[in-house]
Design a protein around this motif. Structure first.
Motif, PDB file in Angstrom:
ATOM      1  N   ARG A 285       0.833  -1.204   0.000  1.00  0.00           N
ATOM      2  CA  ARG A 285       0.000   0.000   0.000  1.00  0.00           C
ATOM      3  C   ARG A 285       0.873   1.262   0.000  1.00  0.00           C
ATOM      4  O   ARG A 285       2.015   1.227   0.460  1.00  0.00           O
ATOM      5  CB  ARG A 285      -0.917   0.001   1.235  1.00  0.00           C
ATOM      6  CG  ARG A 285      -1.817  -1.213   1.312  1.00  0.00           C
ATOM      7  CD  ARG A 285      -2.502  -1.307   2.671  1.00  0.00           C
ATOM      8  NE  ARG A 285      -3.373  -0.162   2.922  1.00  0.00           N
ATOM      9  CZ  ARG A 285      -3.991   0.066   4.084  1.00  0.00           C
ATOM     10  NH1 ARG A 285      -3.812  -0.779   5.096  1.00  0.00           N
ATOM     11  NH2 ARG A 285      -4.766   1.135   4.238  1.00  0.00           N
ATOM     12  N   ALA A 286       0.312   2.346  -0.513  1.00  0.00           N
ATOM     13  CA  ALA A 286       1.011   3.640  -0.532  1.00  0.00           C
ATOM     14  C   ALA A 286       0.484   4.495   0.609  1.00  0.00           C
ATOM     15  O   ALA A 286      -0.677   4.896   0.613  1.00  0.00           O
ATOM     16  CB  ALA A 286       0.775   4.347  -1.858  1.00  0.00           C
ATOM     17  N   THR A 287       1.359   4.750   1.583  1.00  0.00           N
ATOM     18  CA  THR A 287       0.988   5.572   2.735  1.00  0.00           C
ATOM     19  C   THR A 287       2.074   6.619   2.974  1.00  0.00           C
ATOM     20  O   THR A 287       3.209   6.249   3.277  1.00  0.00           O
ATOM     21  CB  THR A 287       0.829   4.717   4.010  1.00  0.00           C
ATOM     22  OG1 THR A 287      -0.086   3.653   3.752  1.00  0.00           O
ATOM     23  CG2 THR A 287       0.331   5.564   5.168  1.00  0.00           C
ATOM     24  N   PRO A 288       1.709   7.931   2.792  1.00  0.00           N
ATOM     25  CA  PRO A 288       0.419   8.445   2.317  1.00  0.00           C
ATOM     26  C   PRO A 288       0.285   8.322   0.799  1.00  0.00           C
ATOM     27  O   PRO A 288       1.270   8.095   0.112  1.00  0.00           O
ATOM     28  CB  PRO A 288       0.448   9.913   2.747  1.00  0.00           C
ATOM     29  CG  PRO A 288       1.897  10.253   2.796  1.00  0.00           C
ATOM     30  CD  PRO A 288       2.638   9.004   3.176  1.00  0.00           C
ATOM     31  N   GLY A 289      -0.915   8.473   0.329  1.00  0.00           N
ATOM     32  CA  GLY A 289      -1.205   8.368  -1.095  1.00  0.00           C
ATOM     33  C   GLY A 289      -2.531   7.674  -1.342  1.00  0.00           C
ATOM     34  O   GLY A 289      -3.341   8.123  -2.148  1.00  0.00           O
ATOM     35  N   GLU A 290      -2.731   6.581  -0.647  1.00  0.00           N
ATOM     36  CA  GLU A 290      -3.931   5.782  -0.846  1.00  0.00           C
ATOM     37  C   GLU A 290      -5.200   6.587  -0.530  1.00  0.00           C
ATOM     38  O   GLU A 290      -5.326   7.189   0.526  1.00  0.00           O
ATOM     39  CB  GLU A 290      -3.864   4.562   0.073  1.00  0.00           C
ATOM     40  CG  GLU A 290      -4.986   3.559  -0.108  1.00  0.00           C
ATOM     41  CD  GLU A 290      -4.788   2.381   0.828  1.00  0.00           C
ATOM     42  OE1 GLU A 290      -5.483   2.319   1.859  1.00  0.00           O
ATOM     43  OE2 GLU A 290      -3.897   1.551   0.550  1.00  0.00           O
ATOM     44  N   GLY A 291      -6.114   6.623  -1.528  1.00  0.00           N
ATOM     45  CA  GLY A 291      -7.393   7.283  -1.336  1.00  0.00           C
ATOM     46  C   GLY A 291      -7.373   8.790  -1.498  1.00  0.00           C
ATOM     47  O   GLY A 291      -8.419   9.441  -1.362  1.00  0.00           O
ATOM     48  N   LEU A 292      -6.218   9.367  -1.799  1.00  0.00           N
ATOM     49  CA  LEU A 292      -6.146  10.820  -1.958  1.00  0.00           C
ATOM     50  C   LEU A 292      -6.573  11.228  -3.365  1.00  0.00           C
ATOM     51  O   LEU A 292      -6.410  10.484  -4.327  1.00  0.00           O
ATOM     52  CB  LEU A 292      -4.725  11.313  -1.689  1.00  0.00           C
ATOM     53  CG  LEU A 292      -4.200  11.150  -0.265  1.00  0.00           C
ATOM     54  CD1 LEU A 292      -2.799  11.735  -0.143  1.00  0.00           C
ATOM     55  CD2 LEU A 292      -5.140  11.823   0.738  1.00  0.00           C
ATOM     56  N   ASP A 293      -7.126  12.421  -3.460  1.00  0.00           N
ATOM     57  CA  ASP A 293      -7.574  12.941  -4.746  1.00  0.00           C
ATOM     58  C   ASP A 293      -6.414  13.647  -5.430  1.00  0.00           C
ATOM     59  O   ASP A 293      -6.232  14.852  -5.305  1.00  0.00           O
ATOM     60  CB  ASP A 293      -8.742  13.911  -4.533  1.00  0.00           C
ATOM     61  CG  ASP A 293      -9.289  14.440  -5.856  1.00  0.00           C
ATOM     62  OD1 ASP A 293      -9.024  13.806  -6.893  1.00  0.00           O
ATOM     63  OD2 ASP A 293      -9.971  15.482  -5.843  1.00  0.00           O
ATOM     64  N   ILE A 294      -5.610  12.878  -6.164  1.00  0.00           N
ATOM     65  CA  ILE A 294      -4.469  13.420  -6.901  1.00  0.00           C
ATOM     66  C   ILE A 294      -4.762  13.247  -8.386  1.00  0.00           C
ATOM     67  O   ILE A 294      -4.677  12.132  -8.909  1.00  0.00           O
ATOM     68  CB  ILE A 294      -3.162  12.693  -6.527  1.00  0.00           C
ATOM     69  CG1 ILE A 294      -2.940  12.741  -5.006  1.00  0.00           C
ATOM     70  CG2 ILE A 294      -1.978  13.307  -7.273  1.00  0.00           C
ATOM     71  CD1 ILE A 294      -1.767  11.903  -4.538  1.00  0.00           C
ATOM     72  N   PRO A 295      -5.143  14.311  -9.080  1.00  0.00           N
ATOM     73  CA  PRO A 295      -5.500  14.158 -10.497  1.00  0.00           C
ATOM     74  C   PRO A 295      -4.300  13.775 -11.345  1.00  0.00           C
ATOM     75  O   PRO A 295      -3.207  14.319 -11.184  1.00  0.00           O
ATOM     76  CB  PRO A 295      -6.043  15.537 -10.879  1.00  0.00           C
ATOM     77  CG  PRO A 295      -5.462  16.476  -9.875  1.00  0.00           C
ATOM     78  CD  PRO A 295      -5.303  15.689  -8.609  1.00  0.00           C
ATOM     79  N   LEU A 296      -4.511  12.839 -12.254  1.00  0.00           N
ATOM     80  CA  LEU A 296      -3.483  12.396 -13.189  1.00  0.00           C
ATOM     81  C   LEU A 296      -3.696  13.053 -14.550  1.00  0.00           C
ATOM     82  O   LEU A 296      -4.832  13.287 -14.969  1.00  0.00           O
ATOM     83  CB  LEU A 296      -3.505  10.874 -13.353  1.00  0.00           C
ATOM     84  CG  LEU A 296      -3.337  10.002 -12.112  1.00  0.00           C
ATOM     85  CD1 LEU A 296      -3.241   8.540 -12.522  1.00  0.00           C
ATOM     86  CD2 LEU A 296      -2.129  10.418 -11.302  1.00  0.00           C
ATOM     87  N   TYR A 297      -2.604  13.332 -15.228  1.00  0.00           N
ATOM     88  CA  TYR A 297      -2.618  13.889 -16.576  1.00  0.00           C
ATOM     89  C   TYR A 297      -1.612  13.104 -17.399  1.00  0.00           C
ATOM     90  O   TYR A 297      -0.515  12.808 -16.924  1.00  0.00           O
ATOM     91  CB  TYR A 297      -2.213  15.367 -16.574  1.00  0.00           C
ATOM     92  CG  TYR A 297      -3.102  16.256 -15.740  1.00  0.00           C
ATOM     93  CD1 TYR A 297      -4.062  17.075 -16.329  1.00  0.00           C
ATOM     94  CD2 TYR A 297      -2.981  16.273 -14.350  1.00  0.00           C
ATOM     95  CE1 TYR A 297      -4.880  17.888 -15.558  1.00  0.00           C
ATOM     96  CE2 TYR A 297      -3.803  17.083 -13.574  1.00  0.00           C
ATOM     97  CZ  TYR A 297      -4.747  17.886 -14.188  1.00  0.00           C
ATOM     98  OH  TYR A 297      -5.557  18.684 -13.420  1.00  0.00           O
ATOM     99  N   LEU A 298      -1.977  12.779 -18.640  1.00  0.00           N
ATOM    100  CA  LEU A 298      -1.013  12.130 -19.527  1.00  0.00           C
ATOM    101  C   LEU A 298      -0.439  13.160 -20.484  1.00  0.00           C
ATOM    102  O   LEU A 298      -1.173  13.972 -21.051  1.00  0.00           O
ATOM    103  CB  LEU A 298      -1.659  10.987 -20.313  1.00  0.00           C
ATOM    104  CG  LEU A 298      -2.072   9.751 -19.510  1.00  0.00           C
ATOM    105  CD1 LEU A 298      -2.300   8.570 -20.445  1.00  0.00           C
ATOM    106  CD2 LEU A 298      -1.057   9.387 -18.447  1.00  0.00           C
ATOM    107  N   LEU A 299       0.876  13.111 -20.642  1.00  0.00           N
ATOM    108  CA  LEU A 299       1.587  14.032 -21.522  1.00  0.00           C
ATOM    109  C   LEU A 299       2.092  13.262 -22.726  1.00  0.00           C
ATOM    110  O   LEU A 299       2.436  12.075 -22.616  1.00  0.00           O
ATOM    111  CB  LEU A 299       2.766  14.661 -20.789  1.00  0.00           C
ATOM    112  CG  LEU A 299       2.506  15.754 -19.747  1.00  0.00           C
ATOM    113  CD1 LEU A 299       1.582  15.315 -18.639  1.00  0.00           C
ATOM    114  CD2 LEU A 299       3.822  16.222 -19.157  1.00  0.00           C
ATOM    115  N   GLY A 300       2.170  13.939 -23.855  1.00  0.00           N
ATOM    116  CA  GLY A 300       2.671  13.241 -25.029  1.00  0.00           C
ATOM    117  C   GLY A 300       3.088  14.178 -26.134  1.00  0.00           C
ATOM    118  O   GLY A 300       2.718  15.359 -26.152  1.00  0.00           O
TER     119      GLY A 300
END
Length: 343
Positions: free
Chosen positions: A162-177
């Motif tokens: 598990r990722a602590t902290p990180g799990e369940g957090l609202d971290i928006p992802l963006y894909l770059l290209g």
């Protein structure tokens, strides 16, 4: 995608991409201080987000560790979103990225973006040093994104890793290209898509088309969201802006020559600085560059937005003098707040 409704360009978000350039005559520490200074001014000017790129083994850029720089900038600002433009995911274990950005989002809630790219951000020899000679396959990037999303999800709470902290957090992802691969992937995963048109303009329209064609709503995004990074250098006059832009052109010249020295001061003319072939190559790479007065910038941006219908413009301005750099970003913000564009 077009209709006849008019809106001000201020309804389109405008943001910053910073490479943390080291200009001739300053240290990496001073370059980082200049980037924080830019972020603080960008916040005042109304920019929506401040992204920092990942590059390695380049004496011209101090952006080898975007996570640390993001923390530094977020600590020194109050409201502007701060994130990666982007983390080159093949260089990192997804669990480590989840933990790092989880930590950032815990310290700075609702301000952290996680932009992801699949290029190494460096030359092939350095890429091997970063990746310990692991060979990337076409499925590695999609699989790594899936793994990263798993670590950030609430559903992962019953798993052994598990990722602590990180799990369940609202971290928006963006894909770059800079090609069509990430565009299709971003569409299928229902993520925002940012195209690197500031140095790789060739596939912009194909990438945007494929993104829209493949878009599937997700928990993060219910409709497509596109972003384009542009070279924008503004000054009081077209002539002054063209003069300032010679630094960026000489910087790009170093890229194609593989010298990559610190950002040089501007010159009165590029004549004698490059060959005809090099000039054509750089002009092609910098096709989506808007250089000039506010009026000239406004005309170019109006046409670009009408043509692409992007939701957000990400501004990059490689300018040697810090005061001229800050002024350019201020003038550009004023352009966004003034123009009406049919969308």
């Amino acid at each position: 995608m077009k209709n006849t409704k008019n809106t001000t360009l201020s309804s389109i978000k405008y943001s910053v991409l910073d490479l943390v350039p080291i200009v001739e005559g300053i240290t990496a520490k001073e370059a980082i201080a200049r980037s924080l200074d830019l972020a603080q001014h960008a916040e005042q000017f109304g920019y929506h987000r401040f992204w920092i790129s990942e590059h390695h083994n380049m004496e011209s850029l101090a952006s080898a560790s975007p996570v640390i720089l993001i923390s530094h900038v977020a600590q020194g600002t109050e409201r502007i979103r701060v994130g990666s433009g982007g983390v080159m995911l093949p260089n990192h274990a997804p669990l480590v990225v989840a933990e790092q950005f989880g930590t950032l989002a815990t310290i700075h809630p609702n301000r952290i973006d996680l932009g992801l790219g699949r290029a190494p951000g460096t030359d092939q020899r350095t890429a091997m040093a970063l990746r310990r000679y692991q060979q990337e396959t076409v499925q590695d990037f999609p699989n790594n994104i899936n793994e990263l999303q798993m670590y950030l999800s609430e559903e992962n709470s019953t798993e052994a890793v598990r990722a602590t902290p990180g799990e369940g957090l609202d971290i928006p992802l963006y894909l770059l290209g800079s090609s069509t691969f990430s565009a299709q992937l971003a569409g299928k995963k229902g993520l925002p898509y940012a195209f690197a048109s500031h140095f790789a303009p060739t596939h912009l329209h194909d990438a945007l088309r494929l993104y829209h064609q493949n878009f599937q709503p997700s928990a993060q995004l219910d409709k497509p969201y596109t972003m384009a990074c542009l070279n924008i250098i503004a000054a009081d006059t077209d002539e002054e802006a063209e003069y300032l832009a010679t630094s960026a052109k000489k910087f790009m010249l170093g890229v194609i020559r593989n010298t990559r020295k610190p950002l040089p001061p501007p010159v009165q003319s590029m004549d004698g600085e490059w060959s005809t072939m090099e000039r054509m190559q750089i002009e092609k790479m910098m096709y989506y560059s808007f250089i000039g007065s506010k009026e000239t910038i406004a005309e170019g941006l109006k046409a670009f937005v009408e043509e692409t219908q992007v939701n957000e413009i990400i501004v990059i301005a490689n300018i040697y003098d810090q005061e001229a750099r800050l002024k350019s970003y201020k003038l550009v913000s004023e352009v966004f707040d003034a123009i009406e564009v049919p969308v």
